[in-house]
Design a protein around this motif. Structure first.
Motif, PDB file in Angstrom:
ATOM      1  N   TRP A  39      -5.139  -1.458  -1.271  1.00  0.00           N
ATOM      2  CA  TRP A  39      -5.899  -1.033  -0.089  1.00  0.00           C
ATOM      3  C   TRP A  39      -6.904  -2.101   0.316  1.00  0.00           C
ATOM      4  CZ3 TRP A  39      -4.514   2.579   3.127  1.00  0.00           C
ATOM      5  CH2 TRP A  39      -3.641   3.568   2.678  1.00  0.00           C
ATOM      6  N   ALA A  58       0.831  -1.207   0.000  1.00  0.00           N
ATOM      7  CA  ALA A  58       0.000   0.000   0.000  1.00  0.00           C
ATOM      8  C   ALA A  58       0.865   1.257   0.000  1.00  0.00           C
ATOM      9  CB  ALA A  58      -0.946   0.000   1.199  1.00  0.00           C
ATOM     10  N   ALA A 104      -9.328   1.289   5.697  1.00  0.00           N
ATOM     11  CA  ALA A 104      -8.599   0.884   4.489  1.00  0.00           C
ATOM     12  C   ALA A 104      -9.576   0.495   3.380  1.00  0.00           C
ATOM     13  CB  ALA A 104      -7.651  -0.279   4.805  1.00  0.00           C
TER      14      ALA A 104
END
Length: 147
Positions: free
Chosen positions: A116, A106, A135
């Motif tokens: 993500w 990420a 997230a």
């Protein structure tokens, strides 16, 4: 599938609750006194706020499902191969190790919704539901962003 059925059941229960509480609000307003009208309006706000929150959660679930299907179609879903305890819970050390890998992904590609999404699953496996939802919201925002 069980989670979807539970969500549908809870939404149906909420609708029944909202109708009952809404009706009480209407009855209070019909009473006609200043206090009952104000109280009735206040009571009507409760199901409206609840309906908004339920709608938001259902939208979150639907969008998450869309992303999961898209990742599954290209073979990008993270594999659930982490060792588990006898209770069925994921081993914390293994979850932390996997988390480090997904976090690095990420950080390397912060605009890619796929990383993500995977980071969200790693947070969830590590037991951090709040960050998992954050997230996933980031993944949804990146996915929905026009190119």
């Amino acid at each position: 599938m069980r989670a979807k059925q539970a969500a549908i059941l809870l939404a149906v229960v909420f609708v029944a609750y909202a109708v009952l509480i809404g009706w009480r609000g209407v009855l209070l307003i019909k009473a006609g006194t200043a206090v009952s009208i104000v109280l009735g309006l206040a009571v009507l706000v409760i199901p409206l706020v609840g309906a908004y929150l339920v709608w938001r959660e259902i939208q979150f679930g639907r969008r998450t499902e869309v992303l999961a299907r898209e990742l599954e179609a290209v073979g990008g879903l993270p594999v659930d191969d982490l060792p588990r305890r006898p209770s069925g819970r994921i081993d914390q050390a293994a979850a932390d190790e996997a988390f480090g890998r997904y976090k690095a992904e990420a950080e390397a590609a912060p605009d890619d919704w796929r990383v993500w999404f995977r980071l969200s699953t790693a947070y969830d496996a590590a037991g951090d539901r709040r960050r998992a939802r954050e997230a996933m919201r980031t993944a949804i925002a990146h996915h929905d962003r026009p190119l």
